[in-house]
Design a protein around this motif. Structure first.
Motif, PDB file in Angstrom:
ATOM      1  N   VAL A   7       3.466  -1.027  -4.667  1.00  0.00           N
ATOM      2  CA  VAL A   7       2.433  -1.077  -3.634  1.00  0.00           C
ATOM      3  C   VAL A   7       1.050  -0.966  -4.267  1.00  0.00           C
ATOM      4  O   VAL A   7       0.133  -1.746  -3.959  1.00  0.00           O
ATOM      5  CB  VAL A   7       2.650   0.039  -2.595  1.00  0.00           C
ATOM      6  N   ALA A   8       0.893  -0.013  -5.178  1.00  0.00           N
ATOM      7  CA  ALA A   8      -0.395   0.173  -5.841  1.00  0.00           C
ATOM      8  C   ALA A   8      -0.751  -1.036  -6.696  1.00  0.00           C
ATOM      9  O   ALA A   8      -1.911  -1.481  -6.731  1.00  0.00           O
ATOM     10  CB  ALA A   8      -0.359   1.440  -6.698  1.00  0.00           C
ATOM     11  N   LEU A   9       0.238  -1.586  -7.374  1.00  0.00           N
ATOM     12  CA  LEU A   9      -0.014  -2.752  -8.236  1.00  0.00           C
ATOM     13  C   LEU A   9      -0.447  -3.953  -7.414  1.00  0.00           C
ATOM     14  O   LEU A   9      -1.400  -4.653  -7.782  1.00  0.00           O
ATOM     15  CB  LEU A   9       1.244  -3.081  -9.040  1.00  0.00           C
ATOM     16  N   ARG A  10       0.232  -4.193  -6.306  1.00  0.00           N
ATOM     17  CA  ARG A  10      -0.143  -5.347  -5.495  1.00  0.00           C
ATOM     18  C   ARG A  10      -1.578  -5.211  -4.965  1.00  0.00           C
ATOM     19  O   ARG A  10      -2.316  -6.199  -4.902  1.00  0.00           O
ATOM     20  CB  ARG A  10       0.825  -5.522  -4.324  1.00  0.00           C
TER      21      ARG A  10
ATOM     22  N   GLN B 180      18.097  -4.904   4.741  1.00  0.00           N
ATOM     23  CA  GLN B 180      17.655  -3.525   4.923  1.00  0.00           C
ATOM     24  C   GLN B 180      17.013  -2.964   3.655  1.00  0.00           C
ATOM     25  O   GLN B 180      16.145  -2.098   3.729  1.00  0.00           O
ATOM     26  CB  GLN B 180      18.837  -2.643   5.340  1.00  0.00           C
ATOM     27  N   ALA B 181      17.425  -3.460   2.477  1.00  0.00           N
ATOM     28  CA  ALA B 181      16.833  -3.000   1.233  1.00  0.00           C
ATOM     29  C   ALA B 181      15.446  -3.595   1.018  1.00  0.00           C
ATOM     30  O   ALA B 181      14.601  -2.986   0.343  1.00  0.00           O
ATOM     31  CB  ALA B 181      17.744  -3.346   0.056  1.00  0.00           C
ATOM     32  N   PHE B 182      15.192  -4.779   1.578  1.00  0.00           N
ATOM     33  CA  PHE B 182      13.889  -5.418   1.433  1.00  0.00           C
ATOM     34  C   PHE B 182      12.852  -4.847   2.407  1.00  0.00           C
ATOM     35  O   PHE B 182      11.649  -4.914   2.143  1.00  0.00           O
ATOM     36  CB  PHE B 182      14.015  -6.928   1.661  1.00  0.00           C
ATOM     37  N   THR B 183      13.320  -4.310   3.522  1.00  0.00           N
ATOM     38  CA  THR B 183      12.397  -3.873   4.572  1.00  0.00           C
ATOM     39  C   THR B 183      11.361  -2.862   4.097  1.00  0.00           C
ATOM     40  O   THR B 183      10.162  -3.039   4.362  1.00  0.00           O
ATOM     41  CB  THR B 183      13.183  -3.318   5.769  1.00  0.00           C
ATOM     42  N   PRO B 184      11.728  -1.784   3.396  1.00  0.00           N
ATOM     43  CA  PRO B 184      10.699  -0.832   2.981  1.00  0.00           C
ATOM     44  C   PRO B 184       9.682  -1.429   2.020  1.00  0.00           C
ATOM     45  O   PRO B 184       8.488  -1.073   2.071  1.00  0.00           O
ATOM     46  CB  PRO B 184      11.495   0.306   2.326  1.00  0.00           C
TER      47      PRO B 184
ATOM     48  N   GLY C 272       4.022  -3.267   1.880  1.00  0.00           N
ATOM     49  CA  GLY C 272       3.101  -4.193   1.222  1.00  0.00           C
ATOM     50  C   GLY C 272       3.273  -4.242  -0.281  1.00  0.00           C
ATOM     51  O   GLY C 272       2.297  -4.367  -1.021  1.00  0.00           O
ATOM     52  N   ALA C 273       4.520  -4.169  -0.768  1.00  0.00           N
ATOM     53  CA  ALA C 273       4.765  -4.121  -2.207  1.00  0.00           C
ATOM     54  C   ALA C 273       4.741  -5.489  -2.871  1.00  0.00           C
ATOM     55  O   ALA C 273       4.466  -5.589  -4.066  1.00  0.00           O
ATOM     56  CB  ALA C 273       6.118  -3.454  -2.475  1.00  0.00           C
TER      57      ALA C 273
END
Length: 378
Positions: free
Chosen positions: A236-239, A256-260, A265-266
């Motif tokens: 998230v910080a990198l993006r 479900q693994a992609f949702t978080p 905003g990763a």
């Protein structure tokens, strides 16, 4: 039309190097093909990016759950498999095997209805898509020669990854990227994959940010797997700070693994592997989910001709998916079909229009990599 039998065979003898720290050997089995046979004689084919032994172990559980099921209902059948195997773990081997079953069922659905899979997935937004040549990094001069040879074959998009990148120092990293950009020219698409899912990856947030800033100088299309695959906060910080798009997700399975990652905003680009994440049914859902969070899907495709065909149909059905990965130099992609893949004058691949996945296995060629075992013929 009912499911009568599920058959699986692993591919060996020509497994390409993966760039992994525990490097693959030619006889290692990391790709397994699968066929779903029906009571009417029609057969669908799928592919899983995992070993034959794991797929066959999973099939001991999965096959009894789907024998006799309607072979023309891919999403219902594979969701049923997911729902009834929660106790074995959500993701991993079970999901990898379900991925191959799902692809095979979509192939069957298309063959039975006379339609290409992409149309059945919701409609074809395009009939051609650009494949990016996926290449392992090497010493700058060697890599540059390799990329020039691929450009001469007609490729106009490239991804370089793994190898010495991030493992020997910033100067080496930049020399590799500089040589690659000079080799492919200023207008070609060039992406960089650090390979952060490798064992004991040491690239941290500060390394990734500094590297992203360097990559921007070479007009890199995206920075892939810059961090370990579970480093959500760092992604998230990198993006937020990176001048180039950030991508990842090839080792994640299930939506479900992609949702978080997407909700936080990763990623600018998510890269599920259709042969691992749950098949075409799940990849399509991940693509829709990505769109809702302002990201796009570019499939990870270090796999087989069947996996590539599945990705082409997925790309036809998602509005923003205009690239697919093409693992260069692999006979499992280039040497198991009756007709080889051909780039057009724009460096694109035609998405098959024939029913199902639109490809035909050459069983004589395939037998070279299966120990003579048949996938389709009774």
């Amino acid at each position: 039309m009912k499911i009568r039998e599920i058959r699986a065979v692993g591919l060996s003898g020509a497994t390409p190097e993966g760039g992994w720290s525990n490097e693959l050997q030619a006889d290692d089995v990391v790709h397994t093909l699968l066929a779903v046979h029906t009571d009417e004689g029609l057969v669908g084919i799928g592919s899983a990016f995992t070993s034959e032994s794991l797929v066959k172990a999973a099939l001991e559980v999965l096959t009894p759950l789907c024998l006799g099921a309607n072979a023309l209902e891919p999403e219902r059948v594979t969701e049923t498999l997911r729902q009834h195997t929660f106790w074995l773990g959500r993701g991993g081997t079970i999901t990898h095997a379900i991925s191959a079953i799902d692809i095979a069922l979509w192939d069957l659905f298309g063959k039975a209805t006379g339609q290409p899979v992409g149309r059945l997935l919701g409609g074809r937004h395009r009939d051609r898509v650009t494949p990016y040549a996926s290449v392992l990094m090497d010493e700058p001069e060697v890599l540059a020669d390799h990329l020039r040879s691929l450009a001469a074959q007609g490729f106009r998009a490239f991804k370089i990854g793994w190898g010495p990148f991030g493992r020997r120092g910033y100067a080496v990293d930049e020399a590799i990227v500089k040589a690659a950009r000079e080799a492919v020219g200023p207008t070609a698409t060039l992406a960089v994959d650090a390979g952060g899912s490798d064992a004991y990856w040491r690239g941290d947030y500060k390394w990734a940010l500094r590297t992203a800033q360097m990559l921007a100088d070479y007009d890199v299309a995206w920075f892939e797997e810059a961090l370990p695959p579970d480093a959500l906060d760092d992604f998230v910080a990198l993006r937020r700070s990176s001048p180039v798009p950030i991508s990842g997700g090839e080792v994640l399975t299930r939506r479900q693994a992609f949702t978080p990652f997407l909700s936080a905003g990763a990623f600018d680009i998510v890269q599920p592997d259709t042969t691992k994440c749950g098949g075409l049914s799940e990849s399509r859902r991940i693509g829709w989910l990505a769109e809702e969070f302002g990201a796009r899907l570019v499939p990870h495709g270090w796999n087989t001709a069947i996996g590539l065909a599945a990705d082409l149909h997925l790309a036809s059905a998602l509005p923003a998916t205009d690239l697919v990965e093409y693992k260069t130099g692999s006979p499992y992609v280039d040497d198991i079909l009756t007709s080889n893949w051909r780039l057009d004058d724009l460096g694109q691949l035609a998405i098959p229009e024939a029913p199902g996945l639109g490809i035909d296995l050459d069983e004589e060629r395939l037998a070279r990599y299966t120990g003579g075992r048949s996938l389709v013929t009774p």
